[in-house]
Every structure is written in structure tokens, then in C-alpha cells.
Scaffold this motif. Structure first.
Motif, PDB file in Angstrom:
ATOM      1  N   VAL A  48     -14.905   7.257  -0.574  1.00 28.81           N
ATOM      2  CA  VAL A  48     -13.553   7.782  -0.487  1.00 28.81           C
ATOM      3  C   VAL A  48     -13.556   9.171   0.117  1.00 28.81           C
ATOM      4  CG1 VAL A  48     -11.485   8.299  -1.793  1.00 28.81           C
ATOM      5  CG2 VAL A  48     -12.972   6.491  -2.536  1.00 28.81           C
ATOM      6  N   MET A 101     -13.305   9.073   3.721  1.00 26.24           N
ATOM      7  CA  MET A 101     -11.971   8.687   4.147  1.00 26.24           C
ATOM      8  C   MET A 101     -11.022   9.872   4.055  1.00 26.24           C
ATOM      9  SD  MET A 101     -11.557   4.934   2.464  1.00 26.24           S
ATOM     10  CE  MET A 101     -10.181   4.373   3.418  1.00 26.24           C
ATOM     11  N   GLN A 109       7.347   1.601   3.953  1.00 28.78           N
ATOM     12  CA  GLN A 109       6.360   1.666   2.879  1.00 28.78           C
ATOM     13  C   GLN A 109       6.618   2.900   2.047  1.00 28.78           C
ATOM     14  OE1 GLN A 109       2.665   1.148   5.125  1.00 28.78           O
ATOM     15  NE2 GLN A 109       2.220  -0.483   3.689  1.00 28.78           N
ATOM     16  N   LEU A 110       6.389   2.769   0.764  1.00 30.87           N
ATOM     17  CA  LEU A 110       6.693   3.834  -0.173  1.00 30.87           C
ATOM     18  C   LEU A 110       5.876   5.078   0.142  1.00 30.87           C
ATOM     19  CD1 LEU A 110       8.199   4.436  -2.794  1.00 30.87           C
ATOM     20  CD2 LEU A 110       6.255   3.563  -4.025  1.00 30.87           C
ATOM     21  N   LEU A 111       6.554   6.222   0.112  1.00 33.32           N
ATOM     22  CA  LEU A 111       5.867   7.517   0.207  1.00 33.32           C
ATOM     23  C   LEU A 111       4.934   7.626   1.407  1.00 33.32           C
ATOM     24  CD1 LEU A 111       5.020   8.394  -3.482  1.00 33.32           C
ATOM     25  CD2 LEU A 111       6.583   9.558  -1.978  1.00 33.32           C
ATOM     26  N   THR A 112       5.358   7.030   2.512  1.00 28.97           N
ATOM     27  CA  THR A 112       4.541   7.138   3.730  1.00 28.97           C
ATOM     28  C   THR A 112       5.075   8.273   4.579  1.00 28.97           C
ATOM     29  OG1 THR A 112       4.302   4.759   3.647  1.00 28.97           O
ATOM     30  CG2 THR A 112       3.680   5.832   5.691  1.00 28.97           C
ATOM     31  N   SER A 122       0.856  -1.180   0.000  1.00 29.11           N
ATOM     32  CA  SER A 122       0.000   0.000   0.000  1.00 29.11           C
ATOM     33  C   SER A 122       0.888   1.224   0.000  1.00 29.11           C
ATOM     34  CB  SER A 122      -0.868   0.035   1.249  1.00 29.11           C
ATOM     35  OG  SER A 122      -1.625  -1.126   1.335  1.00 29.11           O
ATOM     36  N   VAL A 123       0.889   1.930  -1.128  1.00 26.34           N
ATOM     37  CA  VAL A 123       1.750   3.106  -1.213  1.00 26.34           C
ATOM     38  C   VAL A 123       1.210   4.179  -0.280  1.00 26.34           C
ATOM     39  CG1 VAL A 123       2.677   4.859  -2.731  1.00 26.34           C
ATOM     40  CG2 VAL A 123       2.295   2.564  -3.595  1.00 26.34           C
ATOM     41  N   GLY A 124       2.089   4.733   0.524  1.00 21.82           N
ATOM     42  CA  GLY A 124       1.686   5.785   1.448  1.00 21.82           C
ATOM     43  C   GLY A 124       1.092   5.231   2.723  1.00 21.82           C
ATOM     44  N   GLY A 125       0.959   3.925   2.777  1.00 22.68           N
ATOM     45  CA  GLY A 125       0.418   3.336   3.998  1.00 22.68           C
ATOM     46  C   GLY A 125      -1.072   3.524   4.164  1.00 22.68           C
ATOM     47  N   TRP A 126      -1.763   4.076   3.169  1.00 24.58           N
ATOM     48  CA  TRP A 126      -3.179   4.383   3.365  1.00 24.58           C
ATOM     49  C   TRP A 126      -4.086   3.226   3.001  1.00 24.58           C
ATOM     50  CZ3 TRP A 126      -3.401   8.524   6.113  1.00 24.58           C
ATOM     51  CH2 TRP A 126      -2.427   9.510   5.953  1.00 24.58           C
ATOM     52  N   ALA A 158      -6.080   0.846  -0.078  1.00 23.77           N
ATOM     53  CA  ALA A 158      -7.196   1.173  -0.967  1.00 23.77           C
ATOM     54  C   ALA A 158      -8.447   1.362  -0.130  1.00 23.77           C
ATOM     55  CB  ALA A 158      -7.383   0.047  -1.955  1.00 23.77           C
ATOM     56  N   PRO A 159      -9.436   2.132  -0.549  1.00 23.25           N
ATOM     57  CA  PRO A 159      -9.432   2.897  -1.785  1.00 23.25           C
ATOM     58  C   PRO A 159      -8.901   4.318  -1.632  1.00 23.25           C
ATOM     59  CG  PRO A 159     -11.599   2.981  -0.819  1.00 23.25           C
ATOM     60  CD  PRO A 159     -10.748   2.184   0.123  1.00 23.25           C
ATOM     61  N   LEU A 160      -8.355   4.657  -0.490  1.00 12.85           N
ATOM     62  CA  LEU A 160      -7.849   6.017  -0.344  1.00 12.85           C
ATOM     63  C   LEU A 160      -6.525   6.180  -1.085  1.00 12.85           C
ATOM     64  CD1 LEU A 160      -8.294   8.711   1.035  1.00 12.85           C
ATOM     65  CD2 LEU A 160      -7.006   7.872   2.973  1.00 12.85           C
ATOM     66  N   GLY A 161      -5.642   5.203  -0.913  1.00 12.19           N
ATOM     67  CA  GLY A 161      -4.329   5.270  -1.550  1.00 12.19           C
ATOM     68  C   GLY A 161      -4.255   4.321  -2.733  1.00 12.19           C
ATOM     69  N   ILE A 162      -3.045   4.113  -3.203  1.00 14.23           N
ATOM     70  CA  ILE A 162      -2.823   3.260  -4.367  1.00 14.23           C
ATOM     71  C   ILE A 162      -2.175   1.962  -3.902  1.00 14.23           C
ATOM     72  CG2 ILE A 162      -1.585   3.085  -6.552  1.00 14.23           C
ATOM     73  CD1 ILE A 162      -1.674   6.101  -6.678  1.00 14.23           C
ATOM     74  N   ASN A 186      -0.248  13.403  -0.992  1.00 12.19           N
ATOM     75  CA  ASN A 186      -0.083  12.454   0.084  1.00 12.19           C
ATOM     76  C   ASN A 186      -0.780  11.130  -0.222  1.00 12.19           C
ATOM     77  OD1 ASN A 186       0.250  11.104   2.479  1.00 12.19           O
ATOM     78  ND2 ASN A 186       0.022  12.925   3.717  1.00 12.19           N
ATOM     79  N   PHE A 187      -2.113  11.165  -0.342  1.00  9.08           N
ATOM     80  CA  PHE A 187      -2.804   9.900  -0.508  1.00  9.08           C
ATOM     81  C   PHE A 187      -2.475   9.246  -1.846  1.00  9.08           C
ATOM     82  CE2 PHE A 187      -4.590  10.953   3.263  1.00  9.08           C
ATOM     83  CZ  PHE A 187      -5.550  11.942   3.260  1.00  9.08           C
ATOM     84  N   ARG A 188      -2.448  10.069  -2.902  1.00 13.83           N
ATOM     85  CA  ARG A 188      -2.156   9.503  -4.210  1.00 13.83           C
ATOM     86  C   ARG A 188      -0.855  10.094  -4.756  1.00 13.83           C
ATOM     87  NH1 ARG A 188      -6.562   6.561  -6.384  1.00 13.83           N
ATOM     88  NH2 ARG A 188      -5.378   6.518  -8.339  1.00 13.83           N
ATOM     89  N   SER A 204     -14.486   4.213  -6.383  1.00 13.13           N
ATOM     90  CA  SER A 204     -13.103   3.811  -6.159  1.00 13.13           C
ATOM     91  C   SER A 204     -12.452   3.496  -7.486  1.00 13.13           C
ATOM     92  CB  SER A 204     -13.060   2.586  -5.262  1.00 13.13           C
ATOM     93  OG  SER A 204     -11.755   2.060  -5.240  1.00 13.13           O
ATOM     94  N   VAL A 205     -11.143   3.637  -7.527  1.00 15.00           N
ATOM     95  CA  VAL A 205     -10.428   3.206  -8.730  1.00 15.00           C
ATOM     96  C   VAL A 205      -9.518   2.023  -8.433  1.00 15.00           C
ATOM     97  CG1 VAL A 205     -10.427   5.231 -10.199  1.00 15.00           C
ATOM     98  CG2 VAL A 205      -8.813   5.102  -8.335  1.00 15.00           C
TER      99      VAL A 205
END
Lengths: 490, 225, 102
Positions: free
Chosen positions: B36, B39, B180-183, A65-69, A71-75, B59-61, A190-191
């Protein structure tokens, strides 16, 4: 052991994406060292792919989970058996093409080639690791723009018009795909592929999205009749670029297509309409592409039309594969990787011939067997895989497809597959026949460097070796979270 | 002429049907899913900024933004690889253009800085600021200004790649620190974001202006201005 | 019909008009413009539908996606225009060879 688990903990997947980008930046900053930097990056990519493969075998499906968030908030990044195969193919074919390119391009062209090529590799890796349909759009654009830039590299008239046509086609396709993403996002919020797979329901928006995304991806994968941009682009690009376009770039959009199909749309489908249509277009591609290949007088255009035909085989997955992990699924996955190896070997051989004789007219190939034996062998072995003769990866792929067609009593598809193989034999032998004979006019020959010949030959040998690696490859393919219902069979 | 008319006659009803179909699709969309959005609102306090769009974008994306900055850089690489030569200028810039450029350049730079700073709380941010900076660059290029020769090689290239490179550097740092990437840990998220945005603004401005110019001045042996 | 739906329909109209223009025109610059119009259409649909229900705040995710999309579209357009200039320089025409106009 501590070191072993530490090795497993390294985020190989992320390195696969970041390393080529870092390489591209360095190549941009230090134009004099491009070749060295490029090769080092490729070595790094190959090592990371093996690291990821090991990680996959030990720990199962890879998710990040990129950014640690989450899905569906992050990528989300995601790798399973199929992604792994695509990534490995990219790394190995990419490595061979890189070695070839160090000798092929002069310094001026090399300075322009390497940063863009490394960005393309990053785009491919990011694409195969992504589980987010908007992220896939961005990677598709990165891939398309780099591919166009590489196609136009030589600056010749044909290359520029071929690149322009390719650019317009790829932009149109991306916009259609994006429109589909828009409709899916606004319907379900969501994507992310996993979230969408859970929440998707049939609705007009979903059908429209399927049509739009499908059309866009079909255009990018050059399925007949949307293949018009491929022969001029692949035929007039420099040889290593043609190799990477046919072997890797067109497969990326096909990968997205089958992911979307099996994860999102296929469970919603009631009738057979889409599968039948795609099977029909695939069959038409096989026959049309092969016939057109036979009619060509230039070697690179023959090979480009052969790509159009081989892509048709890939689309037989739609009528034949009932689920992930079925026989036809395995067959098409096998065809993807053997075609990548064989087609790149063919284009690189053609590049050698072009470099050697100054032209690529098939009728004037002058006793190549004697003067460039390694190149002739590379072309021949690659041809064996394209024709589908044993032992080769192409044979296994076609055998699995035939098996699936017979199991479903699809005699029409059986006929098409066999006919396609015969036509492929015809155009491969057409070329090989001319390599044995003396041309009407003898040509001044320039020498071809060893790395160029060996790169082509090793790729072709790889295509043949795939014929023996059935069991290990199948076991990697099986790492998938979608339950295998009918099993692999053999 | 006939062939074109034939295509138009064939194409128009097809496209009208497509438009009607898509229109029906849009009309039949369900209510805005809150998923979303909720969130985003919930996690915004951890994102380091108050503007939801900036939070999503950086941040999120943030991974999408990283790739998109690479796309922008790649477009420049591609344009430079096409090896255009600069057309000779036929006339000197008019006094109007000249004066306006002199007056506007500092204003535009200030607007850039403002948009960059305000992006954390209100509409604004790196891309908006970068576009204004690029507009300033385009104006300067139109008025005939060019970067001094000794800055066209490494210094220019460093500014151009600074945006995506900073993203990559921060990706690697967060990968090491957080696994984790970009956290971004909530406490430092604001700092990370402002660094990323500042460097990105410079990069975007420089890249867009360079795209406008189209010519790579750095090739040895090319004509000097 | 709310404002959001209206703008979304306009976006669809732009998409289809752009597609028409792309296919019909043979001059490369017009094709590139057509692609841009199509892109604008898609972005308009994306962002218009972000606030289509009354009494709900606008959804920020489509806004961010559109910013990404615009940057990508600019990059693509820049490349397309430069490529077109190169084609004109090499061939003397701004059309594809098989498309040449009267």
C-alpha cells in the motif's frame, strides 16, 4: 427502457448510508420536527433497500470503490445476498420501530431519540455494505456508541447502569477487534477483505488476530459466557430500543464474525477446534438462556434472556456449515431474519403492556387478551416463530439446522435444538397463560395508541410470513461470489 | 478481599501468557509489506496534497474520516441526551487563569490556523488543528466564558454539524459529478481537501469543547448561567 | 531489537495492563482509565510497527488509522465519563451494583 436502466444506475447502496446521516443532521437542526423527519428518512431507507435489492438481482454482486481508488489503497463497498438480507431486515424492522417510536416517546425524549437512532441506522447500513476491516471497526464504534446512548435514554437507575456496563463491554470488544486488525494489516499490508482473502497465510499473527477479533465479536454478540451485559441493557432500555438492540445490533457483530470466518480464517483451519468450541458455547447459550428466561418474573428480562438463547442457535453455524450456501448457512440466515422480526415484535408488545399497565411483571398481566387483543396476538405470533412451530420463519430456520445436524450425524446438536424449542415453548406459554387470567389486583389501564399495537402485530405477522417465503429468500441468499458446492438441498 | 485476591491470582498468569503470546506474534511479523505504501507514493500527485498522511486521511480513506466525524458528533448527541445540569461554580476564576486565557486565546487560534494550513505539506491538518482549537475552547470554559444565549440554538448547532455535513455534501456532489463516492478529480482535489479540512477544524474544535462542558444550554427552562 | 519492536512490545504491555485494570477495579473511573490505557496500547502497536524495517520510509496508512482511532476513543471516553457522572448522580456510587466495594 431508458427509465428502467436509469433507476438501476442510482447508487442505492450509497444512499442507504448517506440518507440516515442527512436525516440525523436535520433532526439535530430542527428538534421540533423530529418525528416527521425521522419517518421520512425511514421511508427513504426502505425504498433504497428495495432499489438495491433490484440492482442486486439484475446485476449481481454490488461493488463500489469509494474515491475511485480501489482496494487496497481505498475502501470498497460490497453487497451480496447475505448483506442484502441484513439490509432489508434492518430497513423493515427499523421502519416498524420508527412508527412505534413516534407514539412511544414524549417530545423531550423524542428530540433525543431520533438523531441518535438515525445515526445507528446509518452505522448498520454502512456495516453491512463494508468490505474493509478497519472501516468495519469505525462502523462498529458508531453502532456501539449510539446503542449505548439509546439504552440510557430514560435516565432510570437500571437503564444507566445497564448502559454503563454495555459501554464498557462494547469498548473492550472493539479494542480487541482493532488489535486483530492491526496484526492483520501489519502482516499482509492491507485491510481489504478481498485482498486479505487472497494473501492470507497461516502465521502466529493470524492466529492471534483470529483469537482477538473473535473474542471481541463474541463479546459484542453476547455469546455465553460473554453475555453478562445483555439482560440488564436490553431489559431496562425503553421498549423500541430493546427491540432494535436484540433484533439488529447484536446481529451486526455476528455478521462480521461469519464474514471473517468464511472469507479469511476457515480456509486456513486444519482441525475442528474452533468450530467445536463455538458449537459448544452456542449449545450452552441455548440451554442456559432458555432456563434463565423461564426463571424471570419480569417480562422484558424474560425476552432478553430469550435473545441470549436464540443467539446460541446462530452459533451452530460453525460446527454445521461447511461452506457458504450450505444448508446450515441458509438456516442460520433464516434464523437471523426471523428472530429479528419476532424478537422486535415481542419487545414492542412488552412495551405496549408496560405502557398500558405501568409494569411488566408477568404474574400481574391482567386479562391482556381481552383488553389489548392486538398486542396479545402479536406476542403469540412472535412466540410461534421463537418456538420454531410451523408455519413461521423460525420453523424454517430450525428445520434447516436440524437437517444439517442430522446430515452430519450430530445427535448432540439435534437434542439441543429440540430441547431449546421445548424450553422456548415453556417460557412463551408462561407469558401467554398469564395474559388470559385476571390478575390478583386489577390495574388502572392507560390506553395504547393504535400505531404502537399495529407495529408490533405487523412485525409478528412478518415473522410468520417468512415461513412462506422460503424460495425467494433463498434465491437472494445465493447471490454470492463464493461458489456453492453442496447446494441448498430443498 | 479474598475474592479479589483469588481473581488476581487467576488473572495474572493468564494475562502474562497473553502478553507473551502477542509479543511473540509481533516479533515474528514479516518485513513491512510495501504494497500500500508504494501505491500511496505513486498516487500522491493525484491526491492534491503533499503530506501522505493527509492524503490517506482525506482522500484515499476519506470515507473512514466521514464516519469518524459522525462518531464525534454522535458522542455529543449522546452526552446532551444524558441531560446533565451544570454544577454551580464555587469561586471566580483566579487572576492567573483569567490573564493566561486572555493571552493564550489569540495565540491558540493562530496556531490552529497554522496547523490547518501546513497540513497539506507537513504534519498537521484538520484533527490536529481542531484539537488545539478545542483546547482553546476548554481554557475559555474553565475561565468561566459561555457562549451568549442567543447563539446557543441554531448557530451553535450549525457549526457542530458543519464538519460531517460538509463531508456529506461533498460526497453527494462527487457522487453526481463522478459517479463514485468521494472521488476528487486530481485538479480540484486540493481545493476539496482544504474546504473539508477548514470546516472540519471548526466542527471538531466546537464539538470537543462542547463535550468538555457536557451541558446542553439550549433546553428551554434550563438554568441560565 | 529495533525501536519499533520495542515500542510495539510496550504497546502490548499497556494493553494487558489495561485489561487487568479493567477487570480488577470496581470504581467506574478506573475502569474507564483502564480502557483508555488499552486503547493507547493498541494505537502504539499500530503506529510503532509502521516503521519497523530499516531503510524503508514510514507507512502513512497506520498513521491515518491511528488518528481515526484516537478521535473515536475520545468520543467514547467522553460518553463514558458523562454516563459515569450520571450513574453517580442517580445511585450515589461509582460502581456497578453487584460490585460494591468494602
Amino acid at each position: 427502457m431508458v427509465t428502467q436502466t436509469a433507476y438501476l444506475d442510482i447508487p442505492w447502496g450509497i444512499i442507504l448510508i448517506l440518507l440516515p446521516l442527512v436525516g440525523a443532521m436535520f433532526c439535530f437542526l430542527f428538534p421540533r420536527k423530529v418525528k416527521v423527519l425521522g419517518l421520512i428518512t425511514n421511508i427513504g431507507i426502505t425504498m433504497s433497500v428495495f432499489g438495491l435489492g433490484w440492482q442486486l438481482l439484475e446485476q449481481g454482486i454490488y461493488r463500489h470503490s469509494v474515491g475511485g481508488w480501489g482496494a487496497p489503497l481505498g475502501i470498497e463497498l460490497y453487497a451480496d445476498g447475505l448483506s442484502m438480507l441484513m439490509l432489508t431486515t434492518t430497513a423493515l424492522v427499523g421502519f416498524a420501530i420508527s412508527i412505534y417510536s413516534t407514539s412511544y416517546f414524549n417530545q423531550t425524549l423524542a428530540v433525543r431519540f431520533w438523531p441518535i437512532w438515525l445515526c445507528l441506522l446509518a452505522a448498520l447500513n454502512a456495516l453491512f455494505l463494508s468490505a474493509d476491516i478497519f472501516n468495519l471497526y469505525v462502523t462498529l464504534e458508531l453502532l456501539g456508541l449510539s446503542a449505548v446512548a439509546l439504552t440510557a435514554l430514560t435516565g432510570s437507575k437500571e437503564a444507566l447502569t445497564g448502559a454503563m456496563r454495555y459501554l464498557l463491554a462494547t469498548l473492550l470488544a472493539s479494542l480487541a477487534y482493532l488489535f486483530g486488525v492491526v496484526l492483520l494489516y501489519h502482516s499482509f499490508g492491507s485491510v481489504d477483505l478481498t485482498v486479505l482473502a487472497e494473501t492470507i497465510k497461516a502465521s502466529p499473527a493470524v492466529w492471534a488476530a483470529m483469537g482477538l477479533m473473535g473474542t471481541g465479536l463474541l463479546l459484542k454478540t453476547a455469546l455465553f459466557p460473554l453475555h453478562f451485559w445483555l439482560p440488564p441493557a436490553h431489559g431496562s432500555a425503553p421498549a423500541p430500543v430493546s427491540a432494535l438492540l436484540s433484533a439488529l445490533v447484536v446481529k451486526a457483530s455476528f455478521y462480521i464474525l461469519i464474514r471473517l470466518w468464511f472469507t479469511l480464517f476457515e480456509p486456513l483451519m486444519d482441525g475442528d477446534g474452533v468450530e467445536t468450541l463455538l458449537g459448544l458455547l452456542g449449545s450452552a447459550a441455548i440451554l442456559w438462556g432458555s432456563v434463565q428466561a423461564l426463571r424471570q418474573s419480569r417480562l422484558k428480562l424474560l425476552i432478553a434472556y430469550s435473545t441470549v438463547a436464540q443467539i446460541g442457535y446462530l452459533f451452530l453455524i460453525f460446527p454445521l456449515a461447511t461452506s457458504v450456501g450450505s444448508v446450515a448457512w441458509n438456516g442460520v440466515a433464516y434464523l437471523i431474519i426471523s428472530h429479528a422480526l419476532a424478537k422486535s415484535a415481542m419487545f414492542l408488545s412488552a412495551g405496549n403492556l408496560l405502557h398500558y399497565g405501568g409494569h411488566d411483571r408477568i404474574a400481574d398481566l391482567d386479562r391482556v387478551v381481552q383488553r389489548l387483543p392486538l398486542t396479545a396476538a402479536a406476542f403469540g405470533l412472535a412466540g410461534v416463530s421463537i418456538m420454531g412451530l410451523p408455519p413461521s420463519g423460525g420453523f424454517i430456520g430450525k428445520w434447516l439446522l436440524l437437517e444439517a445436524a442430522l446430515a452430519n450425524s450430530r445427535w448432540d446438536l439435534v437434542a439441543v435444538i429440540i430441547l431449546g424449542g421445548l424450553l422456548a415453548a415453556a417460557y412463551v406459554f408462561k407469558v401467554i397463560g398469564h395474559t388470559f387470567t385476571q390478575a390478583p389486583v386489577t390495574h388502572e389501564a392507560k390506553s395504547v395508541s393504535a400505531s404502537m399495537e399495529w407495529a408490533a402485530l405487523l412485525l409478528a405477522v412478518g415473522a410468520i410470513l417468512l415461513g412462506f417465503l422460503y424460495v425467494p429468500i433463498l434465491s437472494i441468499l445465493e447471490i454470492s461470489e463464493i461458489a456453492i458446492t453442496s447446494g441448498g438441498g430443498l | 478481599m479474598n475474592r479479589k485476591k483469588f481473581i488476581v491470582i487467576l488473572l495474572t498468569p493468564l494475562l502474562l501468557t497473553l502478553a507473551a503470546g502477542l509479543g511473540y506474534t509481533v516479533l515474528s511479523l514479516p518485513e513491512q509489506p510495501q504494497y500500500v505504501q508504494n501505491m500511496v507514493t505513486d498516487k500522491m500527485s493525484e491526491s492534491g496534497v503533499n503530506n501522505p498522511v493527509t492524503a490517506v486521511l482525506l482522500n484515499f480513506r476519506g470515507y473512514d474520516t466521514l464516519l469518524e466525524m459522525v462518531v464525534l458528533l454522535l458522542a455529543l448527541l449522546a452526552v446532551w441526551s444524558l441531560d446533565m445540569s451544570e454544577p454551580k461554580r464555587k469561586t471566580a476564576p483566579t487572576p492567573l487563569l483569567d490573564t493566561l486565557t486572555r493571552l493564550l486565546t489569540p495565540v491558540l487560534i493562530l496556531v490552529t490556523a497554522y496547523l490547518l494550513w501546513v497540513g497539506a505539506d507537513a504534519p498537521g491538518g484538520a484533527f490536529q488543528a481542531g484539537s488545539v482549537l478545542a483546547a482553546c475552547g476548554v481554557l475559555l470554559l474553565l475561565a468561566g466564558w459561555r457562549i451568549p444565549n442567543k447563539l446557543t440554538a441554531l448557530p451553535l448547532r450549525i457549526i457542530l454539524i458543519a464538519g460531517p455535513s460538509m463531508f456529506i455534501i461533498i460526497s453527494i456532489i462527487t457522487l453526481f459529478l463522478e459517479g463514485q463516492l468521494l472521488t476528487f478529480p486530481p485538479a480540484q482535489a486540493g481545493l476539496y481537501i482544504i474546504i473539508l479540512e477548514t470546516v472540519a477544524t471548526l466542527s471538531i474544535g466546537a464539538t470537543l469543547a462542547a463535550l468538555f462542558l457536557g451541558v446542553n444550554h439550549n433546553d428551554k427552562g434550563k438554568e441560565n448561567k | 531489537m529495533t525501536a519499533a519492536i520495542f515500542y510495539a512490545l510496550v504497546g502490548i504491555a499497556l494493553f494487558c495492563t489495561g485489561l487487568f485494570g479493567l477487570i480488577i477495579n470496581s470504581h467506574l473511573l478506573r475502569k474507564i482509565l483502564a480502557i483508555n490505557i488499552m486503547g493507547s496500547g493498541v494505537f502504539l502497536v499500530l503506529v510503532a510497527l509502521a516503521k519497523r524495517t530499516e531503510n524503508m520510509p514510514a507507512d502513512p496508512v497506520p498513521h491515518a488509522m491511528v488518528i481515526t482511532g484516537i478521535v473515536v476513543a475520545i468520543s467514547a471516553t467522553a460518553l463514558a465519563l458523562t454516563l459515569m457522572l450520571k450513574v453517580v448522580k442517580e445511585t450515589g456510587h461509582a460502581t456497578f451494583p453487584d460490585d460494591e466495594e468494602k
